[in-house]
Design a protein around this motif. Structure first.
Motif, PDB file in Angstrom:
ATOM      1  N   ALA A  65       0.797  -1.141  -0.056  1.00  0.00           N
ATOM      2  CA  ALA A  65       0.020   0.096  -0.076  1.00  0.00           C
ATOM      3  C   ALA A  65       0.870   1.160   0.192  1.00  0.00           C
ATOM      4  CB  ALA A  65      -0.815   0.168   1.239  1.00  0.00           C
ATOM      5  N   ALA A  70      -3.287   5.218   0.247  1.00  0.00           N
ATOM      6  CA  ALA A  70      -4.102   4.162   1.003  1.00  0.00           C
ATOM      7  C   ALA A  70      -4.721   4.834   2.139  1.00  0.00           C
ATOM      8  CB  ALA A  70      -3.416   3.048   1.515  1.00  0.00           C
ATOM      9  N   ASP A  74      -9.800   1.376   4.507  1.00  0.00           N
ATOM     10  CA  ASP A  74      -9.527   0.147   4.014  1.00  0.00           C
ATOM     11  C   ASP A  74      -8.591  -0.967   4.844  1.00  0.00           C
ATOM     12  OD1 ASP A  74     -10.734   0.735   1.472  1.00  0.00           O
ATOM     13  OD2 ASP A  74      -9.114   1.852   0.839  1.00  0.00           O
TER      14      ASP A  74
END
Length: 117
Positions: A65, A70, A74
């Protein structure tokens, strides 16, 4: 037999709070500023609070990520394990071991009042 102290005596105040759209880098910076291994995720778009931990961020980075792209949403946990301030610390520790977690949030009635690590 020694009595366990109540959670209220050993919990920390909630200092690191981020939103679901916060980047992983921003969350890590906030956690570093507050010298904590977790940030509470509070967002009106969520049904309730969540938590993102240093382990969550580390795993995300290890999986590739981008920390500037990011989002916390998530990588956070939304199913929190909660304790009451009046719980004996041993009860909170047992819950943490049972669920394999390092942080437990502390609610008094419906109010989030602290975190125990």
């Amino acid at each position: 037999m020694q009595m366990s102290v109540p959670v209220s005596e050993i919990m920390s105040p909630i200092n690191a709070v981020v939103g679901a759209d916060t980047t992983l880098r921003q969350a890590a910076v906030k956690m570093g500023q507050h010298h904590t291994g977790a940030a509470l995720v509070i967002d009106q778009a969520l049904p309730g609070p969540g938590i993102v931990t240093e382990r969550d961020i580390l795993r995300a980075l290890a999986d590739g990520a981008d920390p500037d792209d990011a989002r916390v949403s998530d990588h956070m946990h939304s199913k929190l394990i909660a304790a009451a301030p009046s719980w004996p610390a041993t009860q909170a520790a047992d819950a943490m071991m049972k669920h394999h977690i390092r942080h437990i949030v502390v609610f008094e009635e419906e109010h989030l009042v602290g975190i125990l690590s």
